[in-house]
Write a protein that holds these residues in place. Sequence first.
Motif, PDB file in Angstrom:
ATOM      1  N   ASP A 252      -4.572  -0.739 -10.638  1.00 50.35           N
ATOM      2  CA  ASP A 252      -4.390   0.582 -10.036  1.00 50.35           C
ATOM      3  C   ASP A 252      -3.028   0.612  -9.360  1.00 50.35           C
ATOM      4  O   ASP A 252      -2.806  -0.045  -8.329  1.00 50.35           O
ATOM      5  N   ASN A 254      -1.702   2.888  -7.699  1.00 48.98           N
ATOM      6  CA  ASN A 254      -1.687   3.650  -6.452  1.00 48.98           C
ATOM      7  C   ASN A 254      -2.224   2.849  -5.266  1.00 48.98           C
ATOM      8  O   ASN A 254      -2.467   3.399  -4.196  1.00 48.98           O
ATOM      9  N   ASP A 277       4.679  -0.416 -11.149  1.00 53.91           N
ATOM     10  CA  ASP A 277       4.072   0.782 -10.575  1.00 53.91           C
ATOM     11  C   ASP A 277       4.894   2.050 -10.758  1.00 53.91           C
ATOM     12  O   ASP A 277       4.400   3.142 -10.527  1.00 53.91           O
ATOM     13  N   THR A 280       4.838   4.237  -7.533  1.00 55.30           N
ATOM     14  CA  THR A 280       3.605   4.830  -7.013  1.00 55.30           C
ATOM     15  C   THR A 280       2.869   3.911  -6.041  1.00 55.30           C
ATOM     16  O   THR A 280       2.043   4.376  -5.268  1.00 55.30           O
ATOM     17  N   LYS A 329      -3.164   8.672   1.912  1.00 52.67           N
ATOM     18  CA  LYS A 329      -2.848   9.107   0.556  1.00 52.67           C
ATOM     19  C   LYS A 329      -1.762  10.162   0.512  1.00 52.67           C
ATOM     20  O   LYS A 329      -1.075  10.317  -0.500  1.00 52.67           O
ATOM     21  N   THR A 332       3.467   9.163   0.393  1.00 57.26           N
ATOM     22  CA  THR A 332       3.784   8.581  -0.903  1.00 57.26           C
ATOM     23  C   THR A 332       5.266   8.275  -0.980  1.00 57.26           C
ATOM     24  O   THR A 332       6.016   8.438  -0.022  1.00 57.26           O
ATOM     25  N   LYS A 364      -5.568   4.961   0.866  1.00 61.20           N
ATOM     26  CA  LYS A 364      -5.378   4.291  -0.413  1.00 61.20           C
ATOM     27  C   LYS A 364      -6.214   3.020  -0.455  1.00 61.20           C
ATOM     28  O   LYS A 364      -6.493   2.420   0.585  1.00 61.20           O
TER      29      LYS A 364
END
Length: 557
Positions: A252, A254, A277, A280, A329, A332, A364
């Motif tokens: 993942d 994120n 990534d 991200t 979240k 970013t 996250k």
Amino acid sequence: MADAKRPLESKDPEPVAKALAGTLEPQVLNHRPRSKRQKVQGPPPPVPNRPRQCHFLQPNKNKYCSLTTKLGNKFCGEHSMYESATSTTSSDGTEGTNGGPDGQAIRKRIPCPFDPSHTAWADDLKAHLYKCNARPRDAAAHFSKDINLTLPNPKRSIETNDVSAAETGSAESATTSSTVKPDILATLSQEQLMSLIKKIQDSHAKHVPEIRTLILDHPALDERKKILKNIKHAHQQASLLGHMKRLDMLNDSNTCYVEFGAGRGELSNYLKIAVDDHGTATFLLVDRTPSRNKFDSAILGLEEIKSLVKRYTMDIKDLVLAKVPELRKDVTATQRTLPVKDAGSADKTENGDSQDGSEYVEKKPVVAISKHLCGGATDLTLKCLTSYQQSERKHSSLPSPVKGILIALCCHQLCHHYMYPNQQFLKEIDISAEEFVYLTRMSSWAVCVNQTKTEKAGALSEASVDSETSSNNSPAACDDDHRIEADSELENLSNNIPAMDSQARERLGQQCKRLLDIGRVRYLKENGFDAELVYYVDPETSLENLALMAVPVPSAE
């Protein structure tokens, strides 16, 4: 009309009041010992002949201060504190301390209570304290003193006469738990030591299962291995990344990857390559001391969108992971600042909102990693992660806020009883706070080097001997950063217990380590994780070759 440049005195006056009362201890500016060679001090230079040059002789540079003084003064404003110590002689032959041309008393400068590296006027100290850049700042939201300690800190309990120090034993044993003397085992009688050794051996046989060896690799380190002569660290990093891939911690992009005890951040640098990534992922680097030659800029990446990288220089014992803003979240790589809170938001903690009245924001998923997290830092990290897991599960929509834990363990001799998270396990194996100190001290025998010459010769002649008991000439002993020099205490104990040779001491040290580690495993299992211990590299690569790995237990729903 009030002075616009002076801050309002309605701000928190407590640090200023303490400084004025003389109860505030000045901060220590530099703990590091200087390694530079001391220069030979030459003769003092002549008194400066430049008009109005300061007469303060700088001892380190052996030259006079180059700043300009006021008319009639011998010292500049920074060194004017020495002006009052320079006595002047009046016309009648008497001496006094009035150095001004008009007979006025010279203003005295004193070291700042907040930072003694600079000075302030004594008669204007209060105004200086309100605007001093060294004034203590308000603690950040993610800082909470000793929040991750399992028991109260014995040092603070004794200083404040807190009765809770009794939880860790007497005041004497509590102090011993914090500052272990190198020869602490020499205080035990032969009967006491043999009784403790038997208790450790019996507990190890009962509670510690067989630990498997699983050495993996990862292509993120392939290029690094080609250009290095000593590739032992690359092998360790590659195996750790291989285990992260095996446990689905890299799938993942994120995720927020938190490296505890990050140092330079080298492991996160190769983790960035492994995740791929594209800007991200989020990387948090936590370390108690600042490091040079950091990899932070490399972790950002070379793409147009940089990864979100944040370094926190603080002790893990004070870290509240749930209040770290980079875990949100809505923070970013492209939106790095927190949205402005609504001024009229109501307190809706029962509906899933935070305690300060603001609306709860989804976090996250977190993956915690570390390569060689020494001693009690591992225990503090586990406590920090389980506290975060419990607090976030009430609100988060994720199956588990903590997606994975992977910590390469080491330096068990640096563990402390009040930091160890599984106190119930210590009671089960009947290890008191005082015995915990002895156990951690004996754990260092597993990686001791510098044995006697006879043992060195025997280790070199036998090809099958373990690397932990080999001499300093072996690759593992030369390269490993966590080996411990044997001291005279081992020789004294060997004289008292003739049957306990270096191999027996090493075996007992390993048993002490594994007892502490299995308590950590059981602590994670009690908090909803599937945890295990794995030897992730061979002992020739590193004497500290055990890693603690954990993933959340799948929910029954």
